[in-house]
Design an enzyme around this catalytic site. Structure first.
Site, PDB file in Angstrom:
ATOM      1  N   PRO A  97       0.827  -1.212   0.000  1.00 16.99           N
ATOM      2  CG  PRO A  97      -0.888  -1.598   1.528  1.00 16.99           C
ATOM      3  CD  PRO A  97       0.440  -2.153   1.056  1.00 16.99           C
ATOM      4  CB  CYS A  98       1.199   3.839  -2.443  1.00 16.26           C
ATOM      5  SG  CYS A  98      -0.430   4.372  -3.030  1.00 16.26           S
TER       6      CYS A  98
END
Length: 185
Positions: free
Chosen positions: A79-80
């Site tokens: 996840p960014c």
């Protein structure tokens, strides 16, 4: 290994709607087993609807990489949210969400696939980019999806796959892909 003919085994972490599975299908790459780690129920539903052969293996934190000993390629992009410049108080790899990179790294070391590819936002802090590069042992390639489609998605790709290059700009505009001048919202 002749990837076009020999059946491959794939492990995709943070799989989403299985875009990698679709890409392999469109490239006529023979997939023996496609293992997917995903927790979003809607994403899993879409993936299974399009590709019933996907083997869902659950949350990345619960994956035992030692169970997967013939993986040809492992793909992941943690996840960014906490890496992206869009988040005001980003904490990078120290966060609970983007820190899942370390789970992917653990699994990568356990699986020891022939090839790997990791993707994440290009706007991440240099500190985190350097940590990822050092731990994966390769430097990223920066590619913006706008080169091949009508979306601005500036990304970094870390991989040990030989022959990867930055594609030429195809000058694709949104108007080029809209049918009949209509966009359904």
């Amino acid at each position: 290994m002749n990837i076009k003919n020999e059946p491959i085994e794939v492990l995709s972490l943070f799989d989403g709607i299985a875009c990698l599975r679709q890409a392999l299908k469109e490239l006529n790459i023979n997939v023996k087993n496609y293992y997917a780690s995903e927790i979003d129920k809607n994403a899993i539903k879409v993936a299974k609807e399009n590709h019933p052969d996907i083997i869902q293996i659950g949350d990345v934190r619960d994956v035992d990489g030692k169970k997967y000993d013939n993986i040809s390629i492992m793909a992941f992009g943690s996840p960014c949210q906490s890496l992206s410049s869009l988040k005001k108080d980003r904490t990078g790899l120290d966060s609970e969400d983007s820190g899942l990179f370390y789970e992917a790294l653990r699994i990568l070391k356990e699986v020891k696939p022939k090839y790997f590819i990791m993707e994440n936002v290009a706007s991440m802090p240099h500190k985190d980019r350097n940590i990822i590069s050092n731990l994966l042992g390769v430097n990223p390639i920066r590619i913006n999806s706008s080169l091949v489609g009508p979306a601005l998605r500036d990304r970094l790709y870390w991989t040990n796959i030989p022959g990867i290059y930055i594609p030429e700009d195809r000058n694709v505009l949104l108007k080029d892909i809209i049918e009949d001048g209509y966009v359904n919202r």
